[in-house]
Design a protein around this motif. Sequence first.
Motif, PDB file in Angstrom:
ATOM      1  N   ASP A  99      59.807  76.797  -1.797  1.00 21.02           N
ATOM      2  CA  ASP A  99      60.966  77.286  -1.033  1.00 21.02           C
ATOM      3  C   ASP A  99      60.627  77.344   0.452  1.00 21.02           C
ATOM      4  OD1 ASP A  99      63.487  78.251  -0.581  1.00 21.02           O
ATOM      5  OD2 ASP A  99      63.129  80.230  -1.427  1.00 21.02           O
ATOM      6  N   ILE A 157      68.225  76.785  -7.111  1.00 17.80           N
ATOM      7  CA  ILE A 157      67.361  76.986  -8.274  1.00 17.80           C
ATOM      8  C   ILE A 157      68.066  76.414  -9.498  1.00 17.80           C
ATOM      9  CG2 ILE A 157      66.097  78.607  -9.708  1.00 17.80           C
ATOM     10  CD1 ILE A 157      65.068  78.323  -6.814  1.00 17.80           C
ATOM     11  N   ASN A 216      65.982  80.025   0.090  1.00 24.11           N
ATOM     12  CA  ASN A 216      66.734  78.900   0.642  1.00 24.11           C
ATOM     13  C   ASN A 216      67.111  77.837  -0.387  1.00 24.11           C
ATOM     14  OD1 ASN A 216      66.441  79.824   3.443  1.00 24.11           O
ATOM     15  ND2 ASN A 216      64.272  79.295   3.194  1.00 24.11           N
ATOM     16  N   ALA A 217      66.250  77.587  -1.340  1.00 25.05           N
ATOM     17  CA  ALA A 217      66.432  76.463  -2.258  1.00 25.05           C
ATOM     18  C   ALA A 217      67.482  76.751  -3.326  1.00 25.05           C
ATOM     19  CB  ALA A 217      65.099  76.109  -2.924  1.00 25.05           C
ATOM     20  N   SER A 231      64.500  83.534  -4.902  1.00 25.83           N
ATOM     21  CA  SER A 231      64.674  82.370  -4.041  1.00 25.83           C
ATOM     22  C   SER A 231      65.381  82.760  -2.749  1.00 25.83           C
ATOM     23  CB  SER A 231      65.472  81.285  -4.767  1.00 25.83           C
ATOM     24  OG  SER A 231      66.767  81.753  -5.105  1.00 25.83           O
TER      25      SER A 231
END
Length: 520
Positions: free
Chosen positions: A41, A75, A72-73, A70
């Motif tokens: 991430d 998931i 930013n990413a 999490s």
Amino acid sequence: MTDKTDQDRVLIFDTTLRDGEQSPGATMSHDEKLEIAGLLDEMGVDIIEAGFPIASEGDFEAVRDIARNSVNAVICGLARANFADIDRCWEAVKEAAQPRIHTFIGTSPLHRDITALDQEAMLDKIAATVTYARNLCDNIQWSPMDATRTEHDYLCRVVETAIKCGATTINIPDTVGYTAPRESADLIRMLLERVPGADTVVFATHCHNDLGMATANALAAVEAGARQIECTINGLGERAGNTALEEVVMAMRVRNDIMPYRTGIDTTKIMHLSRRVSQVSGFAVQFNKAVVGKNAFLHESGIHQDGVLKNAQTFEIMRPEDIGLTAKNIAMGKHSGRAALRAKLRELGYELGDNQLKDVFVRFKALADRKKEVYDDDLIALMADSAAQAGDEHLQLRRLRVVCGTEGPQEAELTMLVGGEEKFIDATGDGPVDAVFNAVKMLYPHNARLELYQVQAVTEGTDAQATVSVRLSLDGRIFTGQSADTDTVVASAKAYVHALNRLHAGHGRTSNSALMQSAG
């Protein structure tokens, strides 16, 4: 949906924690998965495939906790084409800021035979499961497994069905690494040209490395219009592995003249993540591995050395610092203090609290007393070994004394904690390592088979640390351990014990307890 104003942007979909962990022996602990996900991430990976939630309770919990943490990413969790899988996947990822469900079914003739579905029945199943998933989540990825061996006309039909039912990303897997770069590109072009609605979704590519062409196939697909690459750190994955994240990212960066594509990856974090994945998975990176191998920036030929000293670009197409290697590999030593150690470890990607630094500093001083110089690789090995010993492990090495030489048998005196109880044994063997392994087995009886014993020097010289990898198998499952020490026999003992701790944690604690009691 594809962003028409950003056609050069390529999304990086990392599946180290799902496909990578399917490498026999690469199983990671819950905490290790969360750590790797955090590093991915932080590095700028767009989508993290965190696992296969229905596979086990442990996998579900890891995906759920990664989703919760999490930043930013996106998931993503994996699900087969059935409602139970999809429900379990959604339960795991729904708390992510950006959740995704990835569902799949094998569409080639070989896979249709296995599922006993004809083409029409499979189309109905795809429609039903993609629709069901889309009613739960607005970010749906769909994959026709073994796409590269699926009839083109039928592949177009199944992709069209998935798009109509709400899939937002269509992934085209080369499941067995069968295709070649030109075919990979032609397949993406064909789908973009023939499938209605293809311009409204992102096409992705997932390439296996059975014929050594995964990176080339992935980049060829991007050139043809794919805008998502599925990859893993170090190319970890089933059989020969997957497209390696570090290879595609650096290829696009170095050859921007012919591949004018962008990613959001912070490349300076690549080396740290590569080494950490190697440590937690137990899979050593081969020395001549592209980008992250130990030899990637080493030069032995006199002509090469002379050229690099005059101008590094003569024999290096990328700079070491581009992937997070320090430009100046300054050795630490026994006179270095805590502040210098903290600064060096921060440079290598490790942020330590005061208590953790205190513990690591003790280990560093002990290492420095045995080595003339302590290099970056020594410190990375030291951190890996510290992490492996930090937990409340069932087996803990306390003391080891080995007698060896030209006159046998060789002898090992071992003191080890077994479930918190200190035990001592004296064993012999055909060589010092064999004697040590025999001693460990006497204190912790087991039926695991030793599949691999591998020794690599971390740095050069007779005082170099040795990194030892051990791989055990039991009842079809693989358990790995890795450790480093200036004493190869000590490193061997630690690696063996680490592998057995994984075996104990993941395989029948009850069945082993009776055996341990009989050992006395």
